[in-house]
Design an enzyme around this catalytic site. Structure first.
Site, PDB file in Angstrom:
ATOM      1  N   HIS A  96      -4.800   8.940  -7.511  1.00 26.95           N
ATOM      2  CA  HIS A  96      -5.916  10.020  -6.618  1.00 26.95           C
ATOM      3  C   HIS A  96      -4.936  11.170  -6.463  1.00 26.95           C
ATOM      4  CE1 HIS A  96      -4.121   7.643  -3.273  1.00 26.95           C
ATOM      5  NE2 HIS A  96      -3.825   8.912  -2.920  1.00 26.95           N
ATOM      6  N   HIS A  98      -3.971  13.490  -4.357  1.00 21.52           N
ATOM      7  CA  HIS A  98      -2.954  13.206  -3.222  1.00 21.52           C
ATOM      8  C   HIS A  98      -2.175  13.688  -3.720  1.00 21.52           C
ATOM      9  CE1 HIS A  98      -5.353  11.527   0.202  1.00 21.52           C
ATOM     10  NE2 HIS A  98      -6.183  12.848  -0.166  1.00 21.52           N
ATOM     11  N   ASP A 100       1.616  13.098  -3.231  1.00 18.88           N
ATOM     12  CA  ASP A 100       1.891  12.232  -3.750  1.00 18.88           C
ATOM     13  C   ASP A 100       2.216  11.851  -5.033  1.00 18.88           C
ATOM     14  OD1 ASP A 100       0.429  11.013  -2.155  1.00 18.88           O
ATOM     15  OD2 ASP A 100       1.094  10.064  -1.359  1.00 18.88           O
ATOM     16  N   HIS A 101       0.919  11.319  -5.672  1.00 11.63           N
ATOM     17  CA  HIS A 101       1.047  10.885  -6.597  1.00 11.63           C
ATOM     18  C   HIS A 101       0.590  11.813  -8.053  1.00 11.63           C
ATOM     19  CE1 HIS A 101       0.183   7.654  -4.215  1.00 11.63           C
ATOM     20  NE2 HIS A 101      -0.195   8.182  -4.288  1.00 11.63           N
ATOM     21  N   HIS A 174     -10.977   7.666   0.385  1.00 10.44           N
ATOM     22  CA  HIS A 174      -9.178   7.897   0.355  1.00 10.44           C
ATOM     23  C   HIS A 174      -9.392   9.484   0.068  1.00 10.44           C
ATOM     24  CE1 HIS A 174      -4.463   7.804   1.116  1.00 10.44           C
ATOM     25  NE2 HIS A 174      -5.015   8.524   0.349  1.00 10.44           N
ATOM     26  N   TYR A 206      -8.473  11.022   9.423  1.00  7.94           N
ATOM     27  CA  TYR A 206     -10.142  10.552   8.623  1.00  7.94           C
ATOM     28  C   TYR A 206     -11.555  10.600   9.574  1.00  7.94           C
ATOM     29  CZ  TYR A 206      -8.185  10.500   4.013  1.00  7.94           C
ATOM     30  OH  TYR A 206      -7.912  11.395   2.319  1.00  7.94           O
ATOM     31  N   HIS A 240       0.866   2.752  -3.625  1.00 11.75           N
ATOM     32  CA  HIS A 240       2.822   2.789  -3.918  1.00 11.75           C
ATOM     33  C   HIS A 240       3.155   1.330  -3.801  1.00 11.75           C
ATOM     34  CE1 HIS A 240       2.162   6.727  -0.900  1.00 11.75           C
ATOM     35  NE2 HIS A 240       1.184   6.345  -1.241  1.00 11.75           N
TER      36      HIS A 240
END
Ligand SMILES: [Zn+2]
Length: 291
Positions: A96, A98, A100-101, A174, A206, A240
């Site tokens: 997705h 974000h 961190d990916h 998400h 959220y 993760h």
């Protein structure tokens, strides 16, 4: 020499202010992890918690997740130490949009020339470097290098290379384009259904009720849980390592348990647990909104 110090000092201070604030990331996100073969032509090439997966084919390789801006050299090292060429990466996918990916995507495209294929609903965020994220638009620490997408994916689209086919499942909530990847792997004459969960998590802050920038967020999460529950899963993986308890499973795997990652029960339990967490948060926000 002495006269140069003040200007050097000023330059350093100026540089500090010019740099975007780097997000504080857990040590496990940047800690190298031994790469290993999970099943068939599927390998783990991520860090201690930020997962990245390599699918090796005779026509070149597919990489899922580019992780942090600092991750590409780590991923390259993992791939090369398995005996494969980083430059053979032909297709880059993500879980997705974000940081961190996907923050490493621009650099991986530059280094390998890979085609970047992203779910339609995450494309605007990926191409704007997170500046228009429905929740994090104002948070500079969540921004990442904007990256041009080469192929826009839709729910159910497939990505094929050298005899391997992955399916993109839109499992939004998400992010608007969170993608769960599935593929089949052959291991010891058995076909294993692999699921790489995109993210079923409700992040702190959220808004699930009356969300102006993402009005259908709750409906999307509920749809995601239905999709995830219906996917046949033998090998349970995710964006993760903590999603699928990677560290404990890797310990078993290293000690000879080659089926450590086969966990259909753990997969269903994880989805049920995340759905419960979502419904609890939704209930809390709904009652606060009607008060
Ligand atoms: Zn995320």
């Amino acid at each position: 020499m002495i006269r140069r110090i003040p200007s050097l000092f000023c330059a350093l201070i100026a540089l500090l202010f010019a740099l975007p604030l780097a997000a504080q990331v857990p040590a496990s996100w940047t800690k190298p992890f031994p790469p290993f073969r999970i099943a068939g032509n599927l390998y783990y090439v991520g860090s201690g918690d930020l997962a990245a997966y390599l699918i090796v084919t005779p026509k070149g390789n597919i990489l899922i997740n580019s992780n942090l801006e600092s991750s590409p050299p780590l991923i390259e090292k993992a791939i090369e130490s398995l005996g494969f060429k980083f430059s053979d990466t032909k297709i880059l996918l993500i879980s997705h949009g974000h940081y961190d990916h996907c923050a490493g995507s621009a650099e991986i495209k530059r280094m390998t020339g890979a085609k970047y294929e992203v779910m339609a609903q995450d494309v605007p965020v990926v191409e704007a470097g997170g500046h228009n994220d429905f929740h994090y638009a104002a948070d500079k620490t969540m921004w990442f290098p904007p990256t041009k997408v080469d192929r826009i994916l839709h729910d159910g689209d497939t990505v094929s290379l050298g005899g391997t086919t992955l399916t993109a499942h839109l499992t939004a909530g998400h992010t608007k384009g969170t993608t769960t990847w599935t593929l089949d792997e052959k291991e010891n004459g058995r076909t294993l259904h692999v699921v790489v969960v995109g993210s079923p998590n409700v992040n702190p802050g959220y808004k699930l009720v009356n969300n102006k920038t993402y009005p259908q967020i709750a409906a999307d999460y509920r749809h995601e849980f239905e999709v995830l529950k219906g996917l046949p899963c033998d090998v349970f993986l995710g964006a993760h390592g903590v999603y699928f308890d990677m560290l404990a499973k890797y310990d078993r795997f290293k000690n000879g348990d080659k089926s450590a990652f086969i966990d259909p029960t753990g997969y269903q339990a994880y989805i049920a647990d995340r759905q419960q967490a979502f419904e609890a948060e939704f209930k809390k926000q709904s009652s606060a909104a009607t008060r």
